[in-house]
Scaffold this motif. Structure first.
Motif, PDB file in Angstrom:
ATOM      1  N   ILE A 112       0.831  -1.254  -0.423  1.00 29.96           N
ATOM      2  CA  ILE A 112      -0.055  -0.076  -0.089  1.00 29.96           C
ATOM      3  C   ILE A 112       1.170   1.143   0.186  1.00 29.96           C
ATOM      4  N   PHE A 113       1.927   1.041   0.633  1.00 28.20           N
ATOM      5  CA  PHE A 113       2.653   2.228   0.635  1.00 28.20           C
ATOM      6  C   PHE A 113       3.885   2.554  -0.337  1.00 28.20           C
ATOM      7  N   ASN A 114       3.772   2.182  -1.594  1.00 33.00           N
ATOM      8  CA  ASN A 114       4.634   1.453  -2.175  1.00 33.00           C
ATOM      9  C   ASN A 114       3.234   2.073  -3.881  1.00 33.00           C
ATOM     10  N   LEU A 115       2.083   1.106  -3.435  1.00 31.17           N
ATOM     11  CA  LEU A 115       0.892   1.563  -4.211  1.00 31.17           C
ATOM     12  C   LEU A 115       0.342   2.984  -4.387  1.00 31.17           C
ATOM     13  N   SER A 116       0.647   3.876  -2.567  1.00 33.06           N
ATOM     14  CA  SER A 116       0.452   4.604  -3.040  1.00 33.06           C
ATOM     15  C   SER A 116       0.730   5.931  -3.867  1.00 33.06           C
ATOM     16  N   PRO A 155      -7.326   3.992  -6.666  1.00 36.40           N
ATOM     17  CA  PRO A 155      -8.216   4.410  -5.657  1.00 36.40           C
ATOM     18  C   PRO A 155      -8.447   2.830  -4.823  1.00 36.40           C
ATOM     19  N   LEU A 156      -9.073   2.344  -5.367  1.00 37.64           N
ATOM     20  CA  LEU A 156     -10.205   1.393  -5.033  1.00 37.64           C
ATOM     21  C   LEU A 156      -9.024   0.434  -4.285  1.00 37.64           C
ATOM     22  N   VAL A 157      -7.438  -0.054  -4.631  1.00 33.62           N
ATOM     23  CA  VAL A 157      -6.767  -1.091  -3.525  1.00 33.62           C
ATOM     24  C   VAL A 157      -6.314  -0.061  -2.695  1.00 33.62           C
ATOM     25  N   SER A 172      -5.574  -0.266   2.619  1.00 31.90           N
ATOM     26  CA  SER A 172      -5.635   0.569   4.294  1.00 31.90           C
ATOM     27  C   SER A 172      -6.506   0.160   5.032  1.00 31.90           C
ATOM     28  N   GLY A 173      -7.792   0.245   4.678  1.00 32.11           N
ATOM     29  CA  GLY A 173      -8.672   0.057   5.392  1.00 32.11           C
ATOM     30  C   GLY A 173      -8.695  -1.661   6.196  1.00 32.11           C
ATOM     31  N   PHE A 174      -7.851  -2.383   5.062  1.00 32.86           N
ATOM     32  CA  PHE A 174      -7.659  -3.721   5.901  1.00 32.86           C
ATOM     33  C   PHE A 174      -6.466  -3.753   6.888  1.00 32.86           C
TER      34      PHE A 174
END
Length: 291
Positions: A76-80, A151-153, A158-160
């Motif tokens: 998530i850090f990198n996808l962000s 954005p969906l990913v 982040s939620g999980f």
């Protein structure tokens, strides 16, 4: 609520450091990898965790959750970062903060945590505040339909991440495991990130710089403390996780906006200002303990 405040402060410092990465020509992936190693070393020193305890991690009931969270952390850090560069900071920030919906729903519907209409109203205002505070004018247009998935990913991931910490605390963690659990998350994220970085380095698709190492070390300390303090807040604040998690997320949005205004001299639009005001109202409502 000192632990919650400390977590919010560390999370805000984290965002500020990431914002400064391009200015100092930091290789993001390398900085992130070193950041996770710093989290491990700093956490072990802070809590006096012996090195040999790391070899016992697979024996803990929460190890599977730690592996999943470690993978999510680095991903998530990198996808962000990719989403921010491709679609703009506004869309990415909104996606990350809207992830707070997931732990709220888990807390209320799966763990039967108490709530009132005031709490629900605070949650609704919190979501609106996140959207308004994250909107950036002049965002880049989407140039490829595939980028719309990012954005969906980020939102789901982040939620999980929040859910994983929540589930581990409620169902698996003993108070004595808090430090080791936090360290394990970053250790797993470091290993995964290091493998990816080395592969890209061999393929000559990334590079090595000293400033990236230094930036990673600086980034790692607040990164570790942010999750360490949120775990303490969940255990000692007296508030349920359905209150703690959204308050933490909204507070980071509000504080980051103020830092941007007064330190980086960023001008807030009327929409952003309205979001901050709603965030403060939402925090007040969410801080009212459930009956």
């Amino acid at each position: 609520m000192i632990y919650l405040f400390a977590s919010v402060l560390c999370s805000t410092i984290l965002i500020v450091i990431l914002k400064l990465f391009p200015k100092f020509q930091v290789v993001s992936l390398l900085g992130i990898v070193v950041n996770y190693l710093t989290c491990v070393v700093f956490g072990m020193c802070l809590d006096r965790v012996p090195v040999d305890s790391l070899f016992l991690l697979p024996q803990f009931s929460w190890f599977g959750i730690a592996v999943g969270l470690g993978f999510l952390f680095i991903s998530i850090f990198n996808l962000s970062a990719i989403s921010s560069q491709s679609l703009g900071i506004g869309i990415t920030s909104m996606s990350m903060k809207l992830g707070l919906i997931v732990p709220i729903m888990v807390g209320i519907f799966f763990y039967k945590e108490p709530y009132t209409w005031v709490t629900l109203m605070g949650i609704v205002l919190a979501l609106i505040a996140v959207v308004l505070s994250s909107i950036q004018q002049g965002s880049q247009k989407i140039s490829h339909i595939g980028l719309m998935v990012l954005p969906l990913v980020v939102f789901v991931g982040s939620g999980f991440c929040d859910v994983g910490v929540q589930v581990a605390y409620i169902s698996y963690l003993n108070p004595s495991d808090n430090a080791l659990f936090s360290i394990s998350l970053f250790l797993i994220a470091f290993v995964i990130g290091l493998v990816v970085y080395l592969v890209l380095l061999l393929m000559k698709k990334t590079r090595y710089t000293w400033q990236s190492l230094i930036a990673g070390i600086i980034l790692g300390i607040p990164n570790y403390l942010s999750i360490y303090f949120i775990i303490l807040a969940l255990g000692k604040s007296g508030y349920s996780s359905s209150v703690i998690m959204p308050v933490a997320n909204i507070s980071v949005v509000a504080l980051s906006s103020l830092v941007g205004l007064f330190i980086f001299k960023e001008r807030l639009s009327k929409i952003n200002t309205a979001g901050i005001v709603l965030a403060i109202i939402a925090i007040i409502l969410l801080m009212i303990k459930s009956a």
